[in-house]
Design a protein around this motif. Structure first.
Motif, PDB file in Angstrom:
ATOM      1  N   LEU A 124     -15.473   6.252   6.847  1.00 55.47           N
ATOM      2  CA  LEU A 124     -16.005   5.938   5.518  1.00 55.47           C
ATOM      3  C   LEU A 124     -17.464   5.502   5.540  1.00 55.47           C
ATOM      4  N   LEU A 125     -17.867   4.802   6.587  1.00 49.86           N
ATOM      5  CA  LEU A 125     -19.175   4.157   6.586  1.00 49.86           C
ATOM      6  C   LEU A 125     -20.256   4.882   7.380  1.00 49.86           C
ATOM      7  N   SER A 126     -19.893   5.878   8.150  1.00 54.87           N
ATOM      8  CA  SER A 126     -20.888   6.448   9.049  1.00 54.87           C
ATOM      9  C   SER A 126     -20.802   7.965   9.067  1.00 54.87           C
ATOM     10  N   ASP A 127     -21.919   8.579   9.426  1.00 60.41           N
ATOM     11  CA  ASP A 127     -21.959  10.017   9.678  1.00 60.41           C
ATOM     12  C   ASP A 127     -22.195  10.233  11.160  1.00 60.41           C
ATOM     13  N   SER A 128     -22.125  11.431  11.587  1.00 59.80           N
ATOM     14  CA  SER A 128     -22.323  11.891  12.969  1.00 59.80           C
ATOM     15  C   SER A 128     -21.435  11.122  13.959  1.00 59.80           C
ATOM     16  N   TRP A 129     -21.918  10.058  14.578  1.00 60.91           N
ATOM     17  CA  TRP A 129     -21.137   9.367  15.602  1.00 60.91           C
ATOM     18  C   TRP A 129     -19.887   8.730  15.007  1.00 60.91           C
ATOM     19  N   GLY A 130     -19.946   8.298  13.760  1.00 60.43           N
ATOM     20  CA  GLY A 130     -18.774   7.710  13.112  1.00 60.43           C
ATOM     21  C   GLY A 130     -17.677   8.730  12.879  1.00 60.43           C
ATOM     22  N   ASP A 131     -18.078   9.966  12.604  1.00 58.02           N
ATOM     23  CA  ASP A 131     -17.089  11.030  12.448  1.00 58.02           C
ATOM     24  C   ASP A 131     -16.381  11.312  13.772  1.00 58.02           C
ATOM     25  N   TRP A 132     -17.118  11.309  14.846  1.00 54.01           N
ATOM     26  CA  TRP A 132     -16.507  11.527  16.155  1.00 54.01           C
ATOM     27  C   TRP A 132     -15.586  10.373  16.533  1.00 54.01           C
ATOM     28  N   LEU A 133     -16.025   9.154  16.258  1.00 51.59           N
ATOM     29  CA  LEU A 133     -15.188   7.990  16.538  1.00 51.59           C
ATOM     30  C   LEU A 133     -13.911   8.036  15.701  1.00 51.59           C
ATOM     31  N   ALA A 134     -14.049   8.411  14.444  1.00 54.26           N
ATOM     32  CA  ALA A 134     -12.877   8.518  13.575  1.00 54.26           C
ATOM     33  C   ALA A 134     -11.922   9.584  14.087  1.00 54.26           C
ATOM     34  N   TRP A 135     -12.456  10.709  14.486  1.00 59.11           N
ATOM     35  CA  TRP A 135     -11.617  11.788  14.994  1.00 59.11           C
ATOM     36  C   TRP A 135     -10.845  11.340  16.234  1.00 59.11           C
ATOM     37  N   LEU A 136     -11.526  10.678  17.142  1.00 56.68           N
ATOM     38  CA  LEU A 136     -10.878  10.231  18.373  1.00 56.68           C
ATOM     39  C   LEU A 136      -9.806   9.169  18.113  1.00 56.68           C
ATOM     40  N   THR A 137     -10.139   8.186  17.283  1.00 54.94           N
ATOM     41  CA  THR A 137      -9.192   7.098  17.065  1.00 54.94           C
ATOM     42  C   THR A 137      -8.030   7.500  16.178  1.00 54.94           C
ATOM     43  N   LEU A 138      -8.233   8.433  15.258  1.00 54.62           N
ATOM     44  CA  LEU A 138      -7.144   8.834  14.370  1.00 54.62           C
ATOM     45  C   LEU A 138      -6.218   9.867  15.006  1.00 54.62           C
ATOM     46  N   THR A 139      -6.664  10.547  16.044  1.00 57.09           N
ATOM     47  CA  THR A 139      -5.766  11.473  16.733  1.00 57.09           C
ATOM     48  C   THR A 139      -5.008  10.810  17.877  1.00 57.09           C
ATOM     49  N   LEU A 140      -5.392   9.601  18.251  1.00 55.17           N
ATOM     50  CA  LEU A 140      -4.691   8.903  19.336  1.00 55.17           C
ATOM     51  C   LEU A 140      -3.195   8.737  19.056  1.00 55.17           C
ATOM     52  N   PRO A 141      -2.775   8.290  17.874  1.00 57.39           N
ATOM     53  CA  PRO A 141      -1.324   8.192  17.638  1.00 57.39           C
ATOM     54  C   PRO A 141      -0.607   9.535  17.754  1.00 57.39           C
ATOM     55  N   LEU A 142      -1.265  10.614  17.371  1.00 57.26           N
ATOM     56  CA  LEU A 142      -0.649  11.927  17.512  1.00 57.26           C
ATOM     57  C   LEU A 142      -0.449  12.295  18.973  1.00 57.26           C
ATOM     58  N   TRP A 143      -1.431  11.988  19.808  1.00 58.20           N
ATOM     59  CA  TRP A 143      -1.295  12.270  21.236  1.00 58.20           C
ATOM     60  C   TRP A 143      -0.203  11.414  21.864  1.00 58.20           C
TER      61      TRP A 143
END
Length: 60
Positions: free
Chosen positions: A29-48
Protein backbone atom coordinates in the motif's frame (compact mmCIF):
# COMPACT_ATOMS: atom_id res chain seq x y z
CA UNK A 1 5.96 -37.63 31.28
CA UNK A 2 5.58 -35.76 27.97
CA UNK A 3 3.15 -32.87 28.18
CA UNK A 4 3.17 -32.03 24.46
CA UNK A 5 3.70 -28.59 23.02
CA UNK A 6 3.33 -25.39 24.97
CA UNK A 7 0.99 -22.67 23.74
CA UNK A 8 4.00 -20.58 22.74
CA UNK A 9 5.28 -23.37 20.51
CA UNK A 10 1.85 -23.83 18.95
CA UNK A 11 1.24 -20.15 18.15
CA UNK A 12 4.76 -19.01 17.20
CA UNK A 13 4.74 -19.95 13.50
CA UNK A 14 1.22 -18.69 12.73
CA UNK A 15 2.10 -15.43 14.48
CA UNK A 16 5.26 -15.03 12.38
CA UNK A 17 3.36 -15.79 9.15
CA UNK A 18 0.66 -13.27 10.02
CA UNK A 19 3.19 -10.57 10.90
CA UNK A 20 4.99 -11.14 7.60
CA UNK A 21 1.68 -10.94 5.74
CA UNK A 22 0.87 -7.68 7.51
CA UNK A 23 4.27 -6.27 6.54
CA UNK A 24 3.61 -7.33 2.95
CA UNK A 25 0.18 -5.69 2.85
CA UNK A 26 1.46 -2.42 4.31
CA UNK A 27 4.45 -2.32 1.98
CA UNK A 28 2.17 -2.94 -1.02
CA UNK A 29 0.00 0.00 0.00
CA UNK A 30 2.73 2.47 0.91
CA UNK A 31 5.57 1.82 -1.49
CA UNK A 32 6.44 1.26 -5.12
CA UNK A 33 9.28 -0.77 -6.65
CA UNK A 34 11.01 -2.35 -3.62
CA UNK A 35 7.75 -2.40 -1.64
CA UNK A 36 6.06 -4.37 -4.39
CA UNK A 37 8.82 -6.96 -4.29
CA UNK A 38 8.66 -7.14 -0.50
CA UNK A 39 4.89 -7.55 -0.67
CA UNK A 40 5.19 -10.28 -3.27
CA UNK A 41 7.72 -12.20 -1.20
CA UNK A 42 5.91 -11.90 2.12
CA UNK A 43 2.43 -12.60 0.75
CA UNK A 44 3.50 -15.74 -1.10
CA UNK A 45 5.26 -17.21 1.94
CA UNK A 46 2.06 -18.76 3.39
CA UNK A 47 1.35 -20.34 0.01
CA UNK A 48 4.80 -21.92 -0.09
CA UNK A 49 4.31 -23.24 3.44
CA UNK A 50 0.99 -24.81 2.38
CA UNK A 51 2.59 -26.39 -0.69
CA UNK A 52 5.47 -27.72 1.39
CA UNK A 53 3.18 -29.22 4.03
CA UNK A 54 0.81 -30.69 1.47
CA UNK A 55 3.25 -32.15 -1.07
CA UNK A 56 6.68 -31.88 0.49
CA UNK A 57 6.32 -34.45 3.23
CA UNK A 58 6.16 -38.13 2.43
CA UNK A 59 3.85 -40.47 4.30
CA UNK A 60 6.31 -43.30 4.60
Amino acid sequence: MNRGLSSGQIWLRPLIYNLLSLIGLVSALLSDSWGDWLAWLTLTLPLWVIVYCWWGKSDG
